[in-house]
Design a protein around this motif. Sequence first.
Motif, PDB file in Angstrom:
ATOM      1  N   ILE A   1    -104.512 -17.524   5.479  1.00  8.34           N
ATOM      2  CA  ILE A   1    -103.838 -16.555   4.624  1.00  8.34           C
ATOM      3  C   ILE A   1    -102.941 -15.658   5.456  1.00  8.34           C
ATOM      4  CG2 ILE A   1    -104.157 -14.642   3.026  1.00  8.34           C
ATOM      5  CD1 ILE A   1    -106.900 -15.905   2.329  1.00  8.34           C
ATOM      6  N   PHE A   2    -101.666 -15.599   5.091  1.00 14.15           N
ATOM      7  CA  PHE A   2    -100.744 -14.670   5.730  1.00 14.15           C
ATOM      8  C   PHE A   2    -100.865 -13.298   5.076  1.00 14.15           C
ATOM      9  CE2 PHE A   2     -97.124 -12.977   7.787  1.00 14.15           C
ATOM     10  CZ  PHE A   2     -96.356 -12.333   6.836  1.00 14.15           C
ATOM     11  N   SER A   3    -100.830 -13.271   3.742  1.00 12.46           N
ATOM     12  CA  SER A   3    -100.943 -12.018   3.010  1.00 12.46           C
ATOM     13  C   SER A   3    -101.368 -12.290   1.575  1.00 12.46           C
ATOM     14  CB  SER A   3     -99.610 -11.270   3.013  1.00 12.46           C
ATOM     15  OG  SER A   3     -99.750 -10.002   2.396  1.00 12.46           O
ATOM     16  N   MET A   4    -102.078 -11.329   0.981  1.00  9.36           N
ATOM     17  CA  MET A   4    -102.471 -11.454  -0.416  1.00  9.36           C
ATOM     18  C   MET A   4    -101.759 -10.396  -1.236  1.00  9.36           C
ATOM     19  SD  MET A   4    -106.493 -12.479  -0.209  1.00  9.36           S
ATOM     20  CE  MET A   4    -106.453 -12.899  -1.938  1.00  9.36           C
ATOM     21  N   TYR A   5    -101.398 -10.744  -2.444  1.00 11.42           N
ATOM     22  CA  TYR A   5    -100.678  -9.838  -3.311  1.00 11.42           C
ATOM     23  C   TYR A   5    -101.522  -9.565  -4.546  1.00 11.42           C
ATOM     24  CZ  TYR A   5     -97.181 -11.296   0.039  1.00 11.42           C
ATOM     25  OH  TYR A   5     -96.533 -11.573   1.206  1.00 11.42           O
ATOM     26  N   ALA A   6    -100.992  -9.732  -5.737  1.00 16.36           N
ATOM     27  CA  ALA A   6    -101.789  -9.494  -6.938  1.00 16.36           C
ATOM     28  C   ALA A   6    -102.863 -10.558  -7.101  1.00 16.36           C
ATOM     29  CB  ALA A   6    -100.888  -9.474  -8.171  1.00 16.36           C
ATOM     30  N   MET A   7    -103.919 -10.183  -7.832  1.00 21.85           N
ATOM     31  CA  MET A   7    -104.986 -11.129  -8.129  1.00 21.85           C
ATOM     32  C   MET A   7    -105.352 -10.993  -9.590  1.00 21.85           C
ATOM     33  SD  MET A   7    -107.329 -10.939  -4.710  1.00 21.85           S
ATOM     34  CE  MET A   7    -108.073 -12.553  -4.967  1.00 21.85           C
ATOM     35  N   ALA A   8    -106.025 -12.009 -10.111  1.00 22.95           N
ATOM     36  CA  ALA A   8    -106.329 -12.008 -11.533  1.00 22.95           C
ATOM     37  C   ALA A   8    -107.618 -12.763 -11.815  1.00 22.95           C
ATOM     38  CB  ALA A   8    -105.185 -12.651 -12.320  1.00 22.95           C
ATOM     39  N   TRP A   9    -108.191 -12.455 -12.954  1.00 19.94           N
ATOM     40  CA  TRP A   9    -109.315 -13.222 -13.501  1.00 19.94           C
ATOM     41  C   TRP A   9    -108.877 -13.830 -14.830  1.00 19.94           C
ATOM     42  CZ3 TRP A   9    -113.796 -14.417 -11.165  1.00 19.94           C
ATOM     43  CH2 TRP A   9    -114.188 -13.654 -10.060  1.00 19.94           C
ATOM     44  N   TYR A  10    -109.213 -15.098 -15.006  1.00 24.37           N
ATOM     45  CA  TYR A  10    -109.004 -15.815 -16.254  1.00 24.37           C
ATOM     46  C   TYR A  10    -110.363 -16.309 -16.746  1.00 24.37           C
ATOM     47  CZ  TYR A  10    -103.913 -16.231 -15.542  1.00 24.37           C
ATOM     48  OH  TYR A  10    -102.575 -15.981 -15.387  1.00 24.37           O
ATOM     49  N   ARG A  11    -110.389 -16.719 -17.990  1.00 23.83           N
ATOM     50  CA  ARG A  11    -111.592 -17.358 -18.507  1.00 23.83           C
ATOM     51  C   ARG A  11    -111.207 -18.454 -19.502  1.00 23.83           C
ATOM     52  NH1 ARG A  11    -114.245 -12.459 -22.152  1.00 23.83           N
ATOM     53  NH2 ARG A  11    -112.714 -12.492 -23.854  1.00 23.83           N
ATOM     54  N   GLN A  12    -112.101 -19.423 -19.623  1.00 24.35           N
ATOM     55  CA  GLN A  12    -111.873 -20.522 -20.560  1.00 24.35           C
ATOM     56  C   GLN A  12    -113.179 -20.864 -21.247  1.00 24.35           C
ATOM     57  OE1 GLN A  12    -110.042 -24.041 -18.908  1.00 24.35           O
ATOM     58  NE2 GLN A  12    -109.273 -24.649 -20.928  1.00 24.35           N
TER      59      GLN A  12
ATOM     60  N   ALA B   1     -99.626 -18.360   2.224  1.00 25.98           N
ATOM     61  CA  ALA B   1    -100.441 -19.140   3.150  1.00 25.98           C
ATOM     62  C   ALA B   1     -99.587 -19.663   4.288  1.00 25.98           C
ATOM     63  CB  ALA B   1    -101.097 -20.296   2.412  1.00 25.98           C
ATOM     64  N   TRP B   2    -100.170 -19.702   5.483  1.00 28.12           N
ATOM     65  CA  TRP B   2     -99.467 -20.239   6.638  1.00 28.12           C
ATOM     66  C   TRP B   2     -99.226 -21.729   6.465  1.00 28.12           C
ATOM     67  CZ3 TRP B   2     -97.024 -17.362   9.944  1.00 28.12           C
ATOM     68  CH2 TRP B   2     -97.475 -16.066  10.226  1.00 28.12           C
ATOM     69  N   GLY B   3     -98.036 -22.153   6.870  1.00 36.53           N
ATOM     70  CA  GLY B   3     -97.704 -23.569   6.834  1.00 36.53           C
ATOM     71  C   GLY B   3     -97.850 -24.210   8.190  1.00 36.53           C
ATOM     72  N   ALA B   4     -97.491 -25.479   8.253  1.00 39.78           N
ATOM     73  CA  ALA B   4     -97.679 -26.259   9.479  1.00 39.78           C
ATOM     74  C   ALA B   4     -96.678 -25.914  10.562  1.00 39.78           C
ATOM     75  CB  ALA B   4     -97.591 -27.741   9.147  1.00 39.78           C
ATOM     76  N   HIS B   5     -95.591 -25.224  10.179  1.00 40.04           N
ATOM     77  CA  HIS B   5     -94.521 -24.943  11.137  1.00 40.04           C
ATOM     78  C   HIS B   5     -94.377 -23.446  11.377  1.00 40.04           C
ATOM     79  CE1 HIS B   5     -93.551 -29.166  10.789  1.00 40.04           C
ATOM     80  NE2 HIS B   5     -93.506 -29.025   9.475  1.00 40.04           N
ATOM     81  N   ASN B   6     -95.491 -22.738  11.422  1.00 38.33           N
ATOM     82  CA  ASN B   6     -95.510 -21.296  11.666  1.00 38.33           C
ATOM     83  C   ASN B   6     -94.680 -20.539  10.634  1.00 38.33           C
ATOM     84  OD1 ASN B   6     -96.685 -19.294  13.289  1.00 38.33           O
ATOM     85  ND2 ASN B   6     -94.777 -18.982  14.407  1.00 38.33           N
ATOM     86  N   ASP B   7     -94.610 -21.078   9.433  1.00 41.75           N
ATOM     87  CA  ASP B   7     -93.959 -20.402   8.325  1.00 41.75           C
ATOM     88  C   ASP B   7     -95.017 -20.123   7.263  1.00 41.75           C
ATOM     89  OD1 ASP B   7     -92.473 -23.422   6.848  1.00 41.75           O
ATOM     90  OD2 ASP B   7     -94.487 -22.949   7.534  1.00 41.75           O
TER      91      ASP B   7
END
Length: 126
Positions: free
Chosen positions: A28-39, A102-108
């Motif tokens: 994880i590079f950074s987290m922003y908003a989060m949510a809960w759903y239900r079904q 999320a971090w990628g394979a090429h440092n991005d």
Amino acid sequence: QVQLVESGGGLVQFGGSLRLSCAASGSIFSMYAMAWYRQAPGKERELVATITMAGGGTNYADSVKGRFTISRDNAKNTVYLQMNSLKPEDTAVYYCNADLAAWGAHNDYTRSWDYWGQGTQVTVSS
């Protein structure tokens, strides 16, 4: 790889309480908003609650306002859903969802809302 793992579901009686947790881990590079759903069985997935990156902004579905509280601990990459005064109609599988980079394979890194937990069952008996 990024994982979201929910916990805290279970069987509870009408009027009871449960606290769900969702912990994010991995590249994880950074987290922003989060949510809960239900079904619920036979129904579409519905948005229950959202919380902004810093936790200062929250929104709730009308059906849970005043009963559910979403919160987060950014040090632990974890979001919570405190559910009080539970009703049989709250019975569903609850999923957490994250807007994160999320971090990628090429440092991005790549930012997306496409991160979901596996779900945790909440059953409220009448």
